[in-house]
Design a protein around this motif. Structure first.
Motif: not given
Length: 434
Positions: A67-85
């Motif tokens: 989940y946003p801020g708690r991913r098992y992979y790196g490089g998730c900054a953009q998808v974190d934003q999408a999911e949080t929005i």
């Protein structure tokens, strides 16, 4: 290829057409089908170009377990934003304490809700499938009926409505751990407060399967289950008009259990392009125009049901309060299967459907189910739905085994083509971005 591609498809479709013309032809064929006929499947709709853009974006490339801020992979900054929005939009639109946009489908959302609330072998009380329920509400061919001790409640034979006293009696007798309300072919409003009272009396969790009507809730056309349910499961397509996928809303106290039930218990990495597309659809659903749309969907469904009734085709329960109507064809002497096939020949897409206490097997069925989400998206209102009712009534009665019936179906198909030409699917972006 003769098809005219919508202008918002742009160079990406040109690339598909040149590299894989076989699949490009299938895509264009589906566009032609949408444009040439009436789409009355209650669980379908037309997404906006913006939703399609998110679905076809580079977000499909990203693996983002967690989940946003708690991913098992790196490089998730953009998808974190999408999911949080998207999560913020879901909570605000529906007034929910918590949301999860990762379920791949409505069935996946339901599976996660079971996993969060009950253990295998525990009792579940839900609407019987032949009376309007869903496979995931306890069907023996589904995980819900194989892993849990499912008890079904029917509708009344005389009114074809839920009998809340009967539901309460069943709950008292069986003491379920989970009570489910919601359906796929129940055209009337559900009394969520009554279900909450019953669940509280027997100390059960209350889950609402809002897959079919969550879009009407978003638009304020029907009451919301969110204040009454512990967990609400839904799809993001249908009347909500988003991408195919699932969503869960719940009280804040169930947030951790729901999230863990989705990942890692029932799913792996989320489909981040779909999550972003869900966020787009939720923003669209928060606009005033969507409220107008949802109200028109209901008005159109009532007009269609009334028109079919006037043509001698009885609406189950006497009508509808939602986006769909269930039509009993026994007085016409045509099975649901034959009606579906005849309407298909007339370029009218709908589905056969069992009616309560149906004497026919499900694959034959005595009824059809019609929905108005898609035609309303295309801009049709009551005058057009009265015409649609007339066309369905003619098509159902036209026997393609006869020369006269074949001619009649050909004539109806021509009338359908003329009607939808005035309200085409995907005419240009402005029609869907308002």
């Amino acid at each position: 290829m003769d098809s005219v591609v919508p202008p918002f498809w742009g160079p990406d479709f040109d690339e598909l057409s040149s590299t894989d013309p076989e699949i490009a032809q299938v895509v264009l064929g589906e566009l032609d089908r949408l444009r040439a006929g009436l789409q009355l499947i209650a669980s379908e709709n037309l997404t906006s170009p913006a939703v399609l853009a998110a679905l076809g974006s580079t977000l499909t490339n990203k693996y983002a377990e967690g989940y946003p801020g708690r991913r098992y992979y790196g490089g998730c900054a953009q998808v974190d934003q999408a999911e949080t929005i998207g999560l913020t939009r879901a909570r605000e639109l529906f007034g929910a304490g918590h949301a999860n946009l990762q379920p791949h489908s409505g069935a996946s959302a339901n599976l996660a809700a079971y996993a969060a609330l009950v253990a295998p072998g525990e009792k579940v009380l839900a609407m019987e499938l032949p009376h309007g329920g869903h496979l995931t509400h306890g069907s023996r061919v589904n995980f819900s009926g194989r892993w849990f001790d499912a008890v079904g409640y029917p509708v009344r034979a005389d009114t074809e409505l839920i009998d809340y006293d009967q539901v309460r009696d069943l709950a008292r007798r069986h003491r379920p751990k989970l009570i489910i309300c919601g359906a796929t072919a129940y055209p009337r409003l559900i009394d969520f407060a009554a279900f909450r009272s019953i669940a509280d009396e027997v100390d059960a969790y209350l889950m609402v399967d809002a897959a079919h009507f969550i879009g009407l809730v978003a638009g304020g056309a029907i009451p919301s289950p969110v204040p009454y349910a512990d967990v609400v499961c839904a799809t993001t397509h249908k009347v909500l008009r988003g991408p195919r996928g699932g969503m869960i809303l719940c009280r804040a106290e169930f947030a951790e259990r729901i999230d863990k039930a989705v990942f890692p218990f029932t799913q792996g990495g989320p489909l981040m392009h779909a999550v972003a597309a869900k966020a787009v659809a939720l923003r669209e659903a928060a606009r005033p125009a969507f409220g107008e749309y949802a109200a028109q969907v209901v008005r159109n469904a009532r007009t269609l049901a009334d028109g079919l009734a006037e043509a001698g085709m009885r609406p189950v329960s006497g009508g509808t309060d939602t986006h769909l109507a269930l039509i009993d064809l026994r007085e016409v002497g045509v099975s649901g299967r034959d009606a579906e096939a005849r309407c298909e020949l007339a370029r009218i897409t709908l589905n056969k459907n069992a009616i309560p206490y149906d004497p026919q097997p499900p694959m034959t069925a005595s009824g059809i189910r019609v929905g108005t989400g898609c035609v309303t998206t295309q801009g049709m209102t009551e005058p057009q739905l009265r015409v649609v009712a007339e066309l369905i009534a003619r098509a159902v009665r036209a026997d393609p085994a006869t020369v006269a019936g074949t001619a009649e179906l050909t004539e109806i198909a021509g009338a359908v083509t003329e009607l939808v030409a005035e309200f085409p699917a995907y005419p240009r972006p402005v029609e869907y971005s308002r």
